[in-house]
Scaffold this motif. Structure first.
Motif, PDB file in Angstrom:
ATOM      1  N   UNK A 224      -4.642  -4.471   1.696  1.00 10.68           N
ATOM      2  CA  UNK A 224      -3.499  -4.456   2.609  1.00 10.68           C
ATOM      3  C   UNK A 224      -2.230  -4.293   1.778  1.00 10.68           C
ATOM      4  N   UNK A 225      -1.741  -3.071   1.679  1.00 10.56           N
ATOM      5  CA  UNK A 225      -0.574  -2.818   0.839  1.00 10.56           C
ATOM      6  C   UNK A 225       0.673  -3.517   1.356  1.00 10.56           C
ATOM      7  N   UNK A 226       0.754  -3.749   2.667  1.00 13.40           N
ATOM      8  CA  UNK A 226       1.932  -4.432   3.207  1.00 13.40           C
ATOM      9  C   UNK A 226       1.971  -5.890   2.783  1.00 13.40           C
ATOM     10  N   UNK A 227       0.793  -6.480   2.535  1.00 12.69           N
ATOM     11  CA  UNK A 227       0.708  -7.888   2.125  1.00 12.69           C
ATOM     12  C   UNK A 227       0.775  -8.017   0.612  1.00 12.69           C
ATOM     13  N   UNK A 228       0.158  -7.086  -0.096  1.00 16.86           N
ATOM     14  CA  UNK A 228       0.037  -7.181  -1.555  1.00 16.86           C
ATOM     15  C   UNK A 228       0.888  -6.123  -2.260  1.00 16.86           C
ATOM     16  N   UNK A 229       2.020  -5.816  -1.674  1.00 15.09           N
ATOM     17  CA  UNK A 229       2.882  -4.770  -2.220  1.00 15.09           C
ATOM     18  C   UNK A 229       3.273  -5.044  -3.665  1.00 15.09           C
ATOM     19  N   UNK A 230       3.554  -6.314  -3.998  1.00 18.76           N
ATOM     20  CA  UNK A 230       4.026  -6.620  -5.349  1.00 18.76           C
ATOM     21  C   UNK A 230       2.953  -6.373  -6.395  1.00 18.76           C
ATOM     22  N   UNK A 231       1.686  -6.409  -6.008  1.00 22.48           N
ATOM     23  CA  UNK A 231       0.600  -6.187  -6.969  1.00 22.48           C
ATOM     24  C   UNK A 231       0.541  -4.729  -7.440  1.00 22.48           C
ATOM     25  N   UNK A 232       1.200  -3.847  -6.722  1.00 22.06           N
ATOM     26  CA  UNK A 232       1.225  -2.442  -7.123  1.00 22.06           C
ATOM     27  C   UNK A 232       2.471  -2.100  -7.937  1.00 22.06           C
ATOM     28  N   UNK A 233       3.323  -3.093  -8.196  1.00 27.51           N
ATOM     29  CA  UNK A 233       4.544  -2.823  -8.955  1.00 27.51           C
ATOM     30  C   UNK A 233       4.239  -2.350 -10.368  1.00 27.51           C
ATOM     31  N   UNK A 241      -0.461   4.054  -4.902  1.00 21.95           N
ATOM     32  CA  UNK A 241      -1.573   3.916  -5.846  1.00 21.95           C
ATOM     33  C   UNK A 241      -2.786   3.269  -5.194  1.00 21.95           C
ATOM     34  N   UNK A 242      -2.632   2.710  -4.009  1.00 22.20           N
ATOM     35  CA  UNK A 242      -3.785   2.153  -3.298  1.00 22.20           C
ATOM     36  C   UNK A 242      -4.829   3.217  -3.017  1.00 22.20           C
ATOM     37  N   UNK A 243      -4.416   4.484  -2.983  1.00 24.87           N
ATOM     38  CA  UNK A 243      -5.345   5.579  -2.742  1.00 24.87           C
ATOM     39  C   UNK A 243      -5.925   6.135  -4.036  1.00 24.87           C
ATOM     40  N   UNK A 244      -5.520   5.565  -5.172  1.00 27.06           N
ATOM     41  CA  UNK A 244      -6.097   5.934  -6.456  1.00 27.06           C
ATOM     42  C   UNK A 244      -7.255   4.985  -6.739  1.00 27.06           C
ATOM     43  N   UNK A 245      -8.460   5.489  -6.995  1.00 30.01           N
ATOM     44  CA  UNK A 245      -9.629   4.615  -7.135  1.00 30.01           C
ATOM     45  C   UNK A 245      -9.468   3.505  -8.163  1.00 30.01           C
ATOM     46  N   UNK A 246      -8.948   3.830  -9.344  1.00 34.74           N
ATOM     47  CA  UNK A 246      -8.859   2.816 -10.393  1.00 34.74           C
ATOM     48  C   UNK A 246      -7.832   1.748 -10.030  1.00 34.74           C
ATOM     49  N   UNK A 247      -6.662   2.157  -9.560  1.00 34.65           N
ATOM     50  CA  UNK A 247      -5.641   1.185  -9.171  1.00 34.65           C
ATOM     51  C   UNK A 247      -6.129   0.309  -8.030  1.00 34.65           C
TER      52      UNK A 247
END
Length: 305
Positions: A224-233, A241-247
């Motif tokens: 859930x990118x809306x909930x875990x947005x900071x983890x993609x910083x 990057x949620x659509x990138x397999x490794x990320x």
């Protein structure tokens, strides 16, 4: 007198018909003129608009695709039908104009990674020990094709695991190998069973990296990118990057690991991962653990190895 009246009636009727015919001809002429002007305008503007749309589309594809597949690998795909290519100066060039550069310059990748989002400070990209980039899936694919070994796993076990995933979920064998290698690398870094990660991917997305649920969960592990947005910083692309397999696997493993630590067990952690707040997770944990057992049986790799 009667004859004169009849002649006058016929004359008036004829004049009325001629007047109506003249009005109809006038209206038709006006509309034909408008149609001719519109046709002329479209003839002049549509080719230009189509060309601009093609250039914008090509630029958006270059900017938005995952970092790991930027460059020659992506540019070569379908090149016979793609009217654009990137020349030695890094410019998007149109083949149909005899090599004349288009108006859209391509910013080199290092420069792109240094550009912060509006209102954000510049971000440093963490390095991946295996590939030099946290999201370089093209290198993971190359390593898979080259037969990259997994520490502690025999080549026969790795081959059996890749074949099981490729066959069951109908994905390319090289992609299955890259995802298996990534799961084992990330799992061992985070202290999670790699086969548990593979089982979560199987239940969440059936190995579709572009899957999205009705509530907005995205990617292989349906984060859930809306909930875990900071983890993609930490990633250059942000939440895309949620659509990138490794990320996606990295962030999903972080969330799952946090859930297991907080709840105290794998079963309870899986319930937390799927968002269950009560005693029941709707059978989600049982499905994941059953798939992990099937994966272990197919590969011969012990659970938790």
């Amino acid at each position: 007198m009667a004859a004169m009246g009849s002649d006058n009636l016929v004359s008036r009727s004829a004049r009325g018909l001629l007047y109506q015919f003249g009005e109809l001809a006038h209206v038709c002429a006006v509309y034909l003129g408008i149609a001719a002007l519109v046709t002329l305008a479209l003839t002049v503007t549509v080719p230009s608009m189509r060309e601009q749309a093609r250039q914008i589309h090509a630029a958006l594809v270059f900017v938005l695709r995952p970092d790991g597949i930027k460059g020659d690998l992506f540019a070569r795909l379908d090149s016979a039908r793609n009217p654009f290519f990137f020349d030695a100066q890094g410019l998007l060039t149109d083949k149909e104009t005899s090599g004349l550069p288009a108006v859209i310059p391509v910013v080199p990748e290092p420069a792109l990674s240094a550009v912060p989002l509006p209102g954000q400070p510049p971000r440093a990209r963490p390095a991946d020990p295996a590939s030099g980039s946290p999201t370089n899936f093209s290198r993971a694919l190359s390593a898979s094709v080259a037969g990259q070994a997994i520490s502690g796993v025999t080549s026969a076990q790795a081959q059996a695991l890749r074949s099981y995933i490729a066959r069951k979920y109908k994905i390319a064998h090289s992609v299955a190998g890259a995802l298996v290698n990534t799961a084992f690398m990330v799992g061992r870094e985070s202290g999670l069973d790699p086969q548990l990660l593979l089982a979560v991917i199987a239940i969440e997305s059936r190995y579709n990296p572009y899957a999205e649920s009705h509530v907005g969960a995205q990617g292989l592990m349906q984060v859930m990118t809306s909930v875990h947005k900071e983890k993609f910083d930490a990633f250059n692309e942000g939440t895309i990057a949620a659509l990138n397999p490794i990320a996606n696997i990295r962030v999903g493993a972080q969330i799952l690991g946090d859930c297991i630590k907080r709840r105290g067990s794998v079963t309870a952690g899986l319930a937390c991962y799927v968002g269950a707040t009560g005693p029941s997770d709707g059978g989600y944990g049982a499905k994941v653990l059953a798939e992990r057992r099937r994966i272990a049986l197919a590969s011969g790799i012990p659970v938790g190895h």
